[in-house]
Design a protein around this motif. Sequence first.
Motif, mmCIF file in Angstrom:
data_model
loop_
_atom_site.group_PDB
_atom_site.id
_atom_site.type_symbol
_atom_site.label_atom_id
_atom_site.label_comp_id
_atom_site.label_asym_id
_atom_site.label_seq_id
_atom_site.Cartn_x
_atom_site.Cartn_y
_atom_site.Cartn_z
ATOM 1 N N UNK A 108 0.836 -1.219 0.000
ATOM 2 C CA UNK A 108 0.000 0.000 0.000
ATOM 3 C C UNK A 108 0.863 1.258 0.000
ATOM 4 N N UNK A 109 0.447 2.250 -0.779
ATOM 5 C CA UNK A 109 1.119 3.550 -0.788
ATOM 6 C C UNK A 109 0.076 4.660 -0.794
ATOM 7 N N UNK A 187 4.161 7.447 -0.803
ATOM 8 C CA UNK A 187 5.012 6.773 0.165
ATOM 9 C C UNK A 187 4.197 5.704 0.894
ATOM 10 N N UNK A 188 4.898 4.786 1.544
ATOM 11 C CA UNK A 188 4.250 3.765 2.358
ATOM 12 C C UNK A 188 3.544 4.416 3.549
ATOM 13 N N UNK A 189 2.609 3.702 4.191
ATOM 14 C CA UNK A 189 1.776 4.319 5.231
ATOM 15 C C UNK A 189 2.544 5.018 6.349
ATOM 16 N N UNK A 190 3.495 4.349 6.974
ATOM 17 C CA UNK A 190 4.242 4.981 8.055
ATOM 18 C C UNK A 190 5.092 6.135 7.538
ATOM 19 N N UNK A 235 -3.416 3.397 -3.035
ATOM 20 C CA UNK A 235 -3.393 2.257 -3.960
ATOM 21 C C UNK A 235 -2.606 1.112 -3.342
ATOM 22 N N UNK A 236 -2.864 -0.078 -3.888
ATOM 23 C CA UNK A 236 -2.063 -1.258 -3.590
ATOM 24 C C UNK A 236 -1.457 -1.742 -4.898
ATOM 25 N N UNK A 330 -5.985 1.179 4.766
ATOM 26 C CA UNK A 330 -5.286 -0.098 4.562
ATOM 27 C C UNK A 330 -6.112 -1.244 5.119
ATOM 28 N N UNK A 331 -6.619 -1.080 6.327
ATOM 29 C CA UNK A 331 -7.358 -2.146 6.983
ATOM 30 C C UNK A 331 -8.613 -2.525 6.194
ATOM 31 N N UNK A 332 -9.368 -1.513 5.749
ATOM 32 C CA UNK A 332 -10.615 -1.781 5.026
ATOM 33 C C UNK A 332 -10.354 -2.320 3.621
ATOM 34 N N UNK A 333 -9.560 -1.606 2.851
ATOM 35 C CA UNK A 333 -9.384 -1.967 1.441
ATOM 36 C C UNK A 333 -8.546 -3.229 1.267
ATOM 37 N N UNK A 334 -7.481 -3.360 2.022
ATOM 38 C CA UNK A 334 -6.624 -4.543 1.866
ATOM 39 C C UNK A 334 -7.334 -5.813 2.310
ATOM 40 N N UNK A 335 -8.149 -5.703 3.348
ATOM 41 C CA UNK A 335 -8.916 -6.878 3.773
ATOM 42 C C UNK A 335 -9.893 -7.293 2.671
#
Length: 343
Positions: A108-109, A187-190, A235-236, A330-335
């Motif tokens: 994820x970015x 960039x990545x989430x963190x 996006x992923x 991330x939690x919603x979409x990636x799941x």
Amino acid sequence: MTFKAEYIWIDGTQPTAKLRSKTKIITGEPVGLDALPIWGFDGSSTNQAEGHSSDRVLKPVFTCPDPIRGGDDILVLCEVLDIDMTPHESNTRAALAEVEARYGAQEPIFGIEQEYTFFQDGYPLGFPKGGFPAPQGGYYCGVGADEIFGREVVEAHLENCLAAGLGISGINAEVMPGQWEFQVGPLAPLEVSDQLWVARWLLYRTAEDFGIAATLDPKPVKGDWNGAGAHTNFSTKAMREGYDAIITAAESLGEGSKPLDHVKNYGAGIDDRLTGLHETAPWNEYSYGVSDRGASVRIPWQVEKDGKGYIEDRRPNANVDPYVVTRLLVDTCCAALEKAGQV
């Protein structure tokens, strides 16, 4: 030799946290992140402790050159810990780290568009005292002293962010006078969240030198004026490779309780901004559409044309906590993508 390290952290003020910082003088050669010492502070003065047990811990998590002081001096973003070295209840970074680790394989970015408004002497910059400027129309991406206010601060902030090595990808004047935007990412989430917090600190600190205040208030002027958001582009790997994953992600954000779960964590005062007017969707309705800035989530026209890319969540307020908004997306979409086998 000695150098200055400006330790920056997010406090416990509710409903919107504030940035705090203080300077540590370190003796010796400049060192990397892992070698920087932990430090402490009085949590009873930052809404993070009671006076009878006020010690809290600052743990460095991100560092970059200090463009204000220059030389070997550095900025040090920290997360707040309790004295047993566990995350303090105000520490939203820790929860994001867990979610990023869980879904890291999906790559994820984010790109976050940070809007903000300048104020001086109690008035938005460009507003005449006791009155109002011309209606909105020419201010967005405008040029000229009759429509643009605060450019000298914006340019100084941009230079400071670039000198600090932050992933700034652009700036522009926004729809209301004295309102601007900078973008961080992709960039990545963190990474995007850490760097956005540091860029916010640099914004406030840079504006200090001009006698100007910057605010992330989502509706800094009531009435027929645009609010301030933090449109969040996400996006992923699967979304960057195919359109089906784009639709899955967009639809997942509208399922069940997800719309409210997200909106209630997208910044204080969100119902003042998400009214259905001024390029927003109503806070209590979820929608997505191609090239639709009145939708909750926009799919850029180029993404539909290319059949791959990203989505833009237009709901987050300017005052949103980036650790929270990236974690939720991330939690919603990636799941949902994982469940659909689109990873």
